[in-house]
Design a protein around this motif. Structure first.
Motif, short mmCIF file in Angstrom:
data_model
loop_
_atom_site.label_atom_id
_atom_site.label_comp_id
_atom_site.label_asym_id
_atom_site.label_seq_id
_atom_site.Cartn_x
_atom_site.Cartn_y
_atom_site.Cartn_z
N GLU A 80 -5.15 93.23 24.42
CA GLU A 80 -4.85 94.04 22.92
C GLU A 80 -5.33 95.38 23.32
O GLU A 80 -4.73 96.26 22.73
CB GLU A 80 -5.79 93.25 22.24
CG GLU A 80 -5.61 91.89 21.67
CD GLU A 80 -4.08 91.55 21.22
OE1 GLU A 80 -3.71 92.37 20.32
OE2 GLU A 80 -3.34 90.62 21.70
N LYS A 97 19.23 98.97 24.47
CA LYS A 97 17.77 97.96 24.51
C LYS A 97 16.99 98.22 25.77
O LYS A 97 17.45 98.82 26.81
CB LYS A 97 18.30 96.32 24.73
CG LYS A 97 19.19 96.02 23.45
CD LYS A 97 19.67 94.55 23.97
CE LYS A 97 20.70 94.17 22.93
NZ LYS A 97 19.87 93.69 21.70
N PHE A 134 14.23 97.21 28.30
CA PHE A 134 13.85 95.94 29.65
C PHE A 134 12.72 96.51 30.29
O PHE A 134 12.76 97.78 30.80
CB PHE A 134 14.86 95.59 30.26
CG PHE A 134 16.15 95.15 29.40
CD1 PHE A 134 16.09 93.68 28.79
CD2 PHE A 134 17.16 95.94 29.09
CE1 PHE A 134 16.94 93.19 27.82
CE2 PHE A 134 17.95 95.52 28.34
CZ PHE A 134 18.07 94.07 27.75
N LYS A 140 3.93 88.18 28.35
CA LYS A 140 3.63 87.22 27.29
C LYS A 140 4.92 85.97 27.81
O LYS A 140 5.91 86.62 27.87
CB LYS A 140 3.61 87.31 25.96
CG LYS A 140 2.63 88.60 25.72
CD LYS A 140 1.99 88.23 24.54
CE LYS A 140 0.72 89.16 24.45
NZ LYS A 140 -0.05 88.73 23.15
N LEU A 200 7.77 83.54 27.39
CA LEU A 200 8.99 83.21 26.26
C LEU A 200 8.86 81.76 26.07
O LEU A 200 8.21 80.82 26.46
CB LEU A 200 10.37 83.17 26.97
CG LEU A 200 10.80 84.80 27.52
CD1 LEU A 200 12.10 84.70 28.15
CD2 LEU A 200 10.81 85.63 26.06
N PHE A 227 15.25 86.56 32.51
CA PHE A 227 13.91 87.27 31.85
C PHE A 227 12.68 86.25 32.25
O PHE A 227 12.73 85.10 32.35
CB PHE A 227 14.15 87.14 30.25
CG PHE A 227 15.32 87.73 29.71
CD1 PHE A 227 15.30 88.95 29.95
CD2 PHE A 227 16.03 87.06 28.89
CE1 PHE A 227 16.29 89.79 29.38
CE2 PHE A 227 17.13 87.74 28.34
CZ PHE A 227 17.22 89.03 28.89
N ALA A 281 8.19 88.50 27.84
CA ALA A 281 8.41 89.45 26.96
C ALA A 281 7.09 90.18 26.84
O ALA A 281 5.96 89.85 27.05
CB ALA A 281 8.65 88.95 25.59
N THR A 282 7.21 91.48 26.39
CA THR A 282 6.04 92.09 26.21
C THR A 282 6.08 93.13 24.89
O THR A 282 7.15 93.01 24.41
CB THR A 282 5.70 93.08 27.26
OG1 THR A 282 4.40 93.72 27.05
CG2 THR A 282 6.53 94.27 27.44
N ILE A 283 4.70 93.57 24.46
CA ILE A 283 5.05 94.29 23.23
C ILE A 283 4.60 95.70 23.60
O ILE A 283 3.75 96.15 24.51
CB ILE A 283 3.79 93.91 21.94
CG1 ILE A 283 4.12 92.49 21.64
CG2 ILE A 283 3.69 94.98 21.16
CD1 ILE A 283 3.03 91.90 20.80
N GLY A 297 4.81 98.93 19.08
CA GLY A 297 4.75 97.71 18.38
C GLY A 297 6.14 96.84 18.44
O GLY A 297 5.97 95.68 17.87
N ARG A 298 7.19 97.39 19.42
CA ARG A 298 8.13 96.46 19.31
C ARG A 298 8.13 95.44 20.51
O ARG A 298 7.66 95.81 21.49
CB ARG A 298 9.54 97.20 19.18
CG ARG A 298 9.80 97.84 17.79
CD ARG A 298 10.71 98.78 17.88
NE ARG A 298 12.17 98.60 18.36
CZ ARG A 298 12.79 99.68 18.47
NH1 ARG A 298 12.68 100.96 18.12
NH2 ARG A 298 14.05 99.43 19.19
N VAL A 299 9.03 94.67 20.56
CA VAL A 299 9.17 93.64 21.69
C VAL A 299 10.21 93.90 22.79
O VAL A 299 10.96 94.45 22.17
CB VAL A 299 9.49 92.05 21.09
CG1 VAL A 299 9.25 91.15 22.38
CG2 VAL A 299 8.25 91.62 20.01
N ALA A 300 9.83 94.10 23.76
CA ALA A 300 10.90 94.29 25.01
C ALA A 300 10.76 93.14 25.94
O ALA A 300 9.63 92.32 26.01
CB ALA A 300 10.62 95.57 25.63
N LEU A 301 11.96 92.75 26.65
CA LEU A 301 12.15 91.74 27.44
C LEU A 301 11.64 92.27 29.09
O LEU A 301 12.26 93.27 29.15
CB LEU A 301 13.29 91.12 27.39
CG LEU A 301 13.61 90.20 26.00
CD1 LEU A 301 15.33 90.45 25.73
CD2 LEU A 301 12.99 88.79 26.32
#
Lengths: 762, 156
Positions: A212, A454, A456, A547, A549, A559, A562-564, A568-572
């Protein structure tokens, strides 16, 4: 439970694990005093602690073992398999008692009289030979009394130093040995003083918090980029640095070498091998490979299962092995390494391999696949059927079956940590199971790329380099090989994969390439293959928290997780190997690996060779080692001239005699060949292998050059006709290996003096 | 045996649905989603739920209803599943209702197709029929042969 007991349990369990592997090691190296002493020390410690804690039953078992071990150590008796089994049984008994203590706080009701008796018997069996027997049993009795009383009235161990003095006194050890042993002990005490035991949950929490923190750090870093306050910026930089360091250190606290799991296997292998009358030698590589403790836990059972299976079902009995021309002793190899941000564990054996036909039939029988599916399945897919639940080729009575019992459990467990299991097998040669575990818990450095708007993340470990082409280079340097885009990178062709296309984000990637002003290529390595991934934009590299899936998405191979991101958005996160497979970069290689890899890892002595594969007369598959060849040439048939009985061509200012394989090789088919016809039809060029042999150059005319492959080619069978060294299996096909001297000889016999003449001209 | 059950209700294309309250972790307004290329159609994307990555499943698609109008932002019903939190995208959140066993009925035989395996049955409320959702099934998107076989083996 008492803290003291808890501590004892943890410590003893760790020691027992070590004991298992040490005992098995000892069996192969019975003279090792170092091992013996270590084993003795462990048992002695357990016995001593039992006295303190009032665990009488455990103490008696340990004592019996200790007595036996001390005889061994003093050379009174020698190690036999029976003895090792006895000692291992003792380890098991101790372990059972420890579990009992853990569950109930008591050391149970089982007294293990048989075991103790057996241990005592083993110890005495050879003692009668020894003249010092009397003296020894006395020594033991005196040692025994405090132990016996231990339950009622805990005694302290003898004052340190005494034992050593006694040993010197009796001439068992020299004073020098004693001094060095004491020094070693003192040293090991220092080491323990520097370590503490920490609850794993605490480490888990710590790791989560650091995760975190890393995310927050990323957000702040991004925010600070828009600020101008120098104090704030420098604090941010400091925070950045500290976070990275903290993260690294915390990660280290959770890492453990894979040897923690591997070291259990010699024992497992020994037990199973003895149980089914096989001889198995285990080899381990990369034991020091570190991985996260929780992952280690997760793979422990699956690995044990695979190892057990390999010995039980994979490796044949010594008789069978000898009958198949193998060494009677089976070979099991475990290998661990880090590869592309993953931990790769390979378990390979040189056993019977898996019979895909049987797998297929079984799967059909069980209704796991339809007949239509079956016809379309590749070998590889067929093999992977054994991971389906309920699948087993075992006709259970025989026990000697294909594998498959419980392999679905293995897969489920590995899947749970987002890993993958892959199986390669060559019938008759062995099986290799490759487990890949992604570092799901880890924080990795990744490069962020964008395609079709997008984002990645690509793990940095798989990235070789980044290439940007702009202006004319876009059109000049990206070329097409039969419609497939490649980039000429330092003289080598790099296949290009368009991310947008792979992900189905945009349809016509090639079309758009024309209009683009610049393209960005991320050069990636998947297994051993390089390829270029074309993306729209390459952004920064960043620390990301991987993290997993959810199960709904686990089927998507491209993939890895995923990660943040900082915003704060999620990306693969892209899985490079999955991507390469999706783009068929790896498909071909992997198929080849099926035949190549297990052999490679199993048979060390057979060097891998490179062969040229070609089609001989009557479509026979033939090969020559590449190093016997000088060049491959094509001659138009019109250049071929006849010199006496021999066909020749002019080649580099010399005359090259041509040998047509069809004229020297004994025919297989009944249909007579026309030996007199020209090497090939007049229109198409001839394929000629130019070989040097004993200073002489000849040209072999072949029908077609097929491929160049690397293989160990160690499955041999004697030749069935002259001119062939032997038949080997290359790439799963029976291939005849040409014997050039023999071919020259045959050719000479059939056309007399001509070759000699050619020799002169050479 | 009138054991009261509590259901969190929501609406999809004007139909009322309910999931057992215990299974619901929380209800959220719309969160930004990251689309996943190559993912099954019912998976709308991933979202960041306070540092946790949660997969969002479009229930309209799962239940083979018409797609949500573009100007309508879905709400999240985050449920606890064996595989971590999963968000179900719905049109609108309703009340929590309490019902007894007596109002429950199995879905009519005429309800066929994929939907049948997701809907456990209906509770007859005063003015509506509340469709009871099997959350485990709803979260299952890749009903491949492999997963079917696995399930088969685990039940036998």
């Amino acid at each position: 439970m008492d803290d003291l007991v808890k501590e004892f349990l943890v410590e003893s369990n760790e020691n027992l694990d070590r004991l298992d592997s040490e005992l098995v090691k000892l069996e192969s190296d019975p003279s090792s005093q170092e091992l013996l002493s270590s084993i003795f020390r462990t048992i002695h410690t357990i016995k001593g602690s039992c006295g303190f804690l009032g665990l009488g039953k455990l103490e008696r078992v340990a004592h019996a073992g200790e007595s036996l071990l001390s005889h061994l150590r003093d050379g009174k008796i020698t190690l036999t398999p029976e003895l090792t089994s006895g000692l291992l049984a003792m380890v098991d008994a101790i372990r059972t008692i420890l579990t009992e203590i853990q569950n109930t706080g008591q050391d149970g009701n089982e007294d293990y009289p048989d075991l103790i008796e057996n241990l005592t018997r083993l110890q005495q069996s050879r003692q009668t030979m020894s003249s010092e027997q009397q003296q020894h049993s006395v020594q033991y009795e005196s040692k025994e009394s405090p132990a016996e009383q231990g339950t009622a009235e805990p005694k302290f161990p003898p004052v340190p130093g005494k034992i050593g003095e006694l040993l010197v006194e009796r001439g068992f050890v020299s004073p020098e040995d004693l001094a060095s042993a004491l020094q070693e002990q003192a040293h090991s005490r220092d080491a323990t003083a520097e370590t503490i035991r920490v609850d794993v949950h605490l480490l888990d929490r710590l790791m989560n918090l650091v995760g975190e923190l890393v995310l927050t750090r990323n957000q702040i870093t991004q925010f600070s980029a828009r600020q101008s306050d120098p104090t704030f910026i420098s604090s941010t930089q400091h925070l950045n640095l500290l976070t990275s360091e903290l993260q690294e250190e915390v990660m280290k606290t959770r890492m453990q070498p894979i040897s923690n799991v591997f070291d259990k296997f010699p024992r497992v292998v020994r037990d199973v091998a003895i149980g089914c009358g096989k001889q198995v030698q285990i080899e381990m590589e990369g034991k020091e490979t570190e991985l996260d403790k929780s992952l280690l836990e997760a793979i422990k059972d699956p690995l044990t299962h695979i190892v057990r299976n390999s010995v039980d079902h994979g490796i044949e009995t010594p008789d069978q092995r000898v009958a198949r021309g193998k060494r009677p002793e089976g070979h099991l190899k475990l290998r661990a390494c880090h590869e592309g941000g993953q931990v790769v564990i390979e378990i390979s054996d040189d056993g019977a391999g898996i019979d895909t036909v049987r797998v297929k039939n079984k799967a059909l029988e069980r209704g796991l696949i339809t007949p239509q599916q079956a016809t379309h399945m590749s070998e590889r897919e067929l093999l992977n059927l054994i991971f389906l639940p309920g699948f087993s080729t075992a006709e259970k009575v025989t026990n000697l079956s294909g594998r498959g019992v419980g392999m679905d459990v293995v897969k489920t467990n590995i899947d749970r940590v987002n890993g993958s299991v892959d199986l390669q097998s060559t019938p008759g040669k062995g099986t290799m199971i490759k487990i890949k575990i992604p570092l799901t818990l880890a924080i990795v450095r990744a490069v962020i790329v964008q395609s079709a708007g997008k984002r990645f993340a690509i793990p940095q470990v798989s990235i070789q380099e980044l290439v940007r082409l702009d202006g004319d280079h876009v059109r000049m340097d990206v070329e097409l090989v039969h419609g497939v885009p490649v980039y000429r990178m330092r003289g080598r062709l790099l296949p290009l994969v368009y991310l947008t296309q792979e992900l189905g984000l945009r349809k016509d990637a090639h079309g758009e390439r024309e209009q683009e002003e610049a393209i960005n290529i991320v050069v990636l390595q998947a297994d051993d293959h390089l390829f270029g991934l074309v993306v729209d934009e390459i952004n920064d590299s960043e620390e990301i928290v991987v993290k997993p899936l959810s199960k709904q998405l686990r089927g998507i191979k491209v993939f890895a997780g995923a990660t943040i991101m900082g915003d704060g958005r999620v990306a693969l996160i892209l899985d490079v190997v999955g991507l390469a497979q999706g783009a068929s970069i790896l498909a071909e290689v992997r198929d080849r690996a099926v035949t190549e890899k297990p052999v490679e890892s199993l048979e060390k002595e057979a060097e891998k060779q490179t062969f040229l594969l070609f089609a001989g007369p009557d479509d026979a598959r033939m090969a020559l080692p590449l190093d016997t060849l000088a060049r491959l040439e094509e001659f138009p048939a019109s250049q071929v001239e006849k010199s006496g009985e021999e066909w020749v061509v002019q080649y580099r200012g010399k005359i090259l005699p041509l040998i047509r394989l069809e004229s020297v090789l004994e025919e297989r088919r009944r249909r007579p060949r026309n030996a007199e016809r020209k090497p090939q039809s007049d229109t198409s060029p001839m394929q000629v292998l130019v070989c040097h042999d004993e200073g002489q150059t000849i040209g072999l005319v072949v029908d077609q050059i097929l491929d160049i492959v690397e293989d160990r080619a160690d499955v041999k069978s004697p030749a069935t006709r002259a001119g062939i060294q032997y038949a080997v299996v290359i790439n799963e096909h029976v291939t005849e290996l040409l014997d050039i001297p023999a071919i020259k000889r045959i050719s000479k016999e059939s056309c007399g003096v001509q070759i000699e003449r050619a020799e002169v001209s050479n | 045996m009138a054991q009261p059950h509590q259901f969190c209700t929501f609406y999809l294309d004007k139909l009322m649905f309910g999931v057992e309250l215990q299974k619901v972790q929380e209800v959220m307004r719309h969160l930004e989603l990251t689309g996943i290329p190559l993912a099954p159609g019912v998976v709308s994307g991933l979202m960041n739920l306070r540092g946790q990555i949660v997969t969002a499943i479009d229930l309209r698609r799962r239940l083979e209803l018409a797609d949500r109008p573009e100007d309508m932002l879905p709400m999240n019903v985050v449920i606890r599943s064996a595989d971590g939190a999963v968000s179900l995208l719905v049109d609108e959140i309703g009340d929590v209702v309490e019902v007894g066993d007596e109002s429950f009925e199995r879905p009519p035989e005429t309800l066929q197709g994929k939907v049948r395996e997701v809907i456990l049955g209906v509770h007859k409320l005063d003015r509506h029929l509340m469709h009871v959702l099997d959350t485990d099934k709803a979260c299952e998107t890749v009903a491949t042969a492999t997963s079917m076989n696995r399930r088969l083996a685990s039940t036998t």
